[in-house]
Scaffold this active site. Structure first.
Site, short mmCIF file in Angstrom:
data_model
loop_
_atom_site.label_atom_id
_atom_site.label_comp_id
_atom_site.label_asym_id
_atom_site.label_seq_id
_atom_site.Cartn_x
_atom_site.Cartn_y
_atom_site.Cartn_z
N HIS A 1 -11.63 -1.10 14.92
CA HIS A 1 -10.75 0.08 14.91
C HIS A 1 -10.69 0.59 13.48
O HIS A 1 -9.80 0.24 12.70
CB HIS A 1 -9.34 -0.26 15.41
CG HIS A 1 -8.37 0.85 15.10
ND1 HIS A 1 -8.42 2.07 15.73
CD2 HIS A 1 -7.37 0.96 14.19
CE1 HIS A 1 -7.50 2.86 15.22
NE2 HIS A 1 -6.85 2.21 14.29
N GLN B 1 7.71 4.14 13.35
CA GLN B 1 7.30 5.34 14.12
C GLN B 1 6.78 5.00 15.51
O GLN B 1 7.17 5.61 16.49
CB GLN B 1 6.11 5.96 13.42
CG GLN B 1 6.26 6.87 12.29
CD GLN B 1 5.06 7.81 12.37
OE1 GLN B 1 5.18 8.88 12.96
NE2 GLN B 1 3.93 7.39 11.83
N ILE B 2 5.83 4.07 15.58
CA ILE B 2 5.23 3.74 16.87
C ILE B 2 6.25 3.01 17.73
O ILE B 2 6.42 3.29 18.91
CB ILE B 2 3.94 2.91 16.70
CG1 ILE B 2 2.88 3.74 15.96
CG2 ILE B 2 3.41 2.43 18.05
CD1 ILE B 2 1.63 2.97 15.58
N GLY B 3 6.98 2.08 17.09
CA GLY B 3 8.00 1.32 17.82
C GLY B 3 9.01 2.23 18.49
O GLY B 3 9.42 1.99 19.64
N ARG C 1 -9.02 9.09 22.76
CA ARG C 1 -9.43 10.26 21.96
C ARG C 1 -10.82 10.72 22.38
O ARG C 1 -11.08 11.92 22.51
CB ARG C 1 -9.44 9.89 20.48
CG ARG C 1 -8.04 9.77 19.87
CD ARG C 1 -8.09 9.07 18.51
NE ARG C 1 -6.81 9.16 17.82
CZ ARG C 1 -6.49 8.45 16.74
NH1 ARG C 1 -7.37 7.58 16.23
NH2 ARG C 1 -5.32 8.60 16.16
N ASN D 1 -2.62 -2.31 11.41
CA ASN D 1 -3.95 -2.36 10.77
C ASN D 1 -4.01 -3.32 9.59
O ASN D 1 -3.00 -3.54 8.94
CB ASN D 1 -4.31 -0.94 10.29
CG ASN D 1 -4.84 -0.13 11.44
OD1 ASN D 1 -5.62 -0.63 12.25
ND2 ASN D 1 -4.41 1.13 11.51
N VAL E 1 -1.64 -3.92 17.01
CA VAL E 1 -1.79 -2.50 16.71
C VAL E 1 -1.84 -2.30 15.19
O VAL E 1 -2.57 -1.46 14.67
CB VAL E 1 -0.63 -1.69 17.33
CG1 VAL E 1 -0.68 -0.21 16.91
CG2 VAL E 1 -0.64 -1.81 18.85
N ASP F 1 -8.63 5.09 20.32
CA ASP F 1 -9.96 5.65 20.04
C ASP F 1 -10.65 6.03 21.35
O ASP F 1 -11.27 7.09 21.47
CB ASP F 1 -10.81 4.64 19.27
CG ASP F 1 -10.06 4.10 18.06
OD1 ASP F 1 -9.71 4.90 17.19
OD2 ASP F 1 -9.80 2.88 18.00
#
Ligand code: NAX
Length: 328
Positions: free
Chosen positions: A188, A15-17, A163, A132, A130, A160
């Protein structure tokens, strides 16, 4: 023009990639005059999906994109890398204990740390973890790369941070760019401490402008800490575009500097503010225009801040303890 730089991305078809690759190739990370070679790492089972992503990258005809490597071998994907964005990680599956998750990821990041040590460009490398648990994964990767300066590794708390900026701008009716000297301390995770005590809005104290300690404690801090869960609840999927955007911000600022502004990065601790030496801990940092970061010094934490600082510090120590067999 400039010579191309090599940018390695793991979990490249996730997804992020899928958000990250296109923004890097379009020049959002390193500028519109910096040619890029993308070096993508995926699991063997995801190579076909990665092929499709590479086809789409071709189809964008990005002027800056000078090559795409597709590999399931870390040493090949990291060869000569100037940047490494380590996004791929083992997600928590049903019934998996927290300790098992830590160990599964520790194995991935020890392999990748060793591969970076062997094949990346040690003199230029910047690593952003990135995946986790990001801070502890950064610790493991760095410890497995004895020939690379541990300060070349970092973990992402920029999402974070961003945000927090968005919440503060909304609360004070200002623009995100009006907010300065805000930071995230620690891990994180839900123990992170978003700290507004040094913050300003248009140069005036944030604490005085907001003037509502209860909102800060009961609304702002938990909103930033729990934002990932709120996105999942709303979207049915975890944050991806915003995470990719934060990764771009992190790498761009680490390269070109922050113009004297604070940002947040989880970096190697030398023991600053009592964060145990060796942890990857989020601090307020300023990056100069040569790409060198410095932790903001001389801040006084009040009792409330100190308690939250200690909670996130203790969580990072216990994560480290959970993977100690895998630390060289
Ligand atoms: P996805 O599951 O969509 O994608 C992960 C990709 O990584 C998959 O394509 C998978 O095949 C690949 N992968 C897994 N192990 C790999 C390995 N050993 N080598 C290479 N590739 C591997 O997850 P996505 O939503 O993209 O999230 C990726 C990671 O980012 C997760 O660990 C997630 O928890 C973490 N996040 C971290 C954030 C932060 O602020 N630090 C915020 C966003 C995100 O939740």
């Amino acid at each position: 023009g400039k010579a191309p730089v090599r940018v390695a991305i793991t979990g490249a078809s996730g997804q992020i990639g899928y958000q990250l690759l296109f923004r890097i190739a379009s020049g959002d990370m390193l500028g519109k005059d910096q040619p890029i070679i993308l070096q993508c790492l995926e699991l063997p089972g995801a190579m076909n999906s990665l092929k499709g992503v590479a086809m789409e990258l071709d189809d964008c005809a990005f002027p800056l994109l000078k090559g795409i490597v597709q590999s399931d071998k870390p040493e090949e994907a990291f060869a000569g890398a100037d940047y490494a964005l380590l996004v791929g990680a083992r997600p928590r599956s049903k019934g998996m204990e927290r300790g098992d998750l830590l160990k599964a990821n520790a194995e991935i990041f020890s392999v990748q740390g060793k591969a970076l040590d062997k094949s990346a460009n040690r003199d230029t490398l910047r690593v952003l973890v990135v995946g986790n648990p990001a801070n502890t994964n950064a610790l493991i990767a760095a410890r497995n790369a004895p020939n690379i300066d541990p300060k070349r590794f970092s973990a992402m708390t920029r999402l974070d941070h961003n945000r927090g900026l968005a919440q503060l701008a909304d609360k004070t009716g200002s623009a995100v760019t009006d907010i300065e000297k805000f930071c995230i301390w620690g891990n994180h995770s839900a123990t992170q401490y978003p700290d507004i005590n040094f913050g300003t809005v248009k140069g005036k104290s944030l604490v005085n402008t907001i003037n509502d300690q209860k909102w800060v404690k009961d609304n702002f801090i938990p909103t930033v800490q729990q934002r990932g869960a709120a996105i999942i609840a709303a979207r049915g999927l975890s944050s991806a575009a915003s995470a990719a955007s934060a990764a771009i911000d992190h790498m761009r600022d680490w390269t070109y500097g922050t113009n004297g502004q604070w940002t947040s990065m989880a970096i190697y601790s030398e023991g600053e503010y009592g964060a145990d030496k060796g942890l990857y801990f989020s601090f307020p940092v300023i990056v100069d225009n040569k790409g060198k970061y410095e932790i903001v010094k001389g801040l006084k934490l009040d009792q409330f801040s100190q308690e939250r600082f200690d909670a996130t510090r203790k969580e990072l120590l216990s994560e480290m303890d959970g993977v100690k067999e895998l630390l060289p």
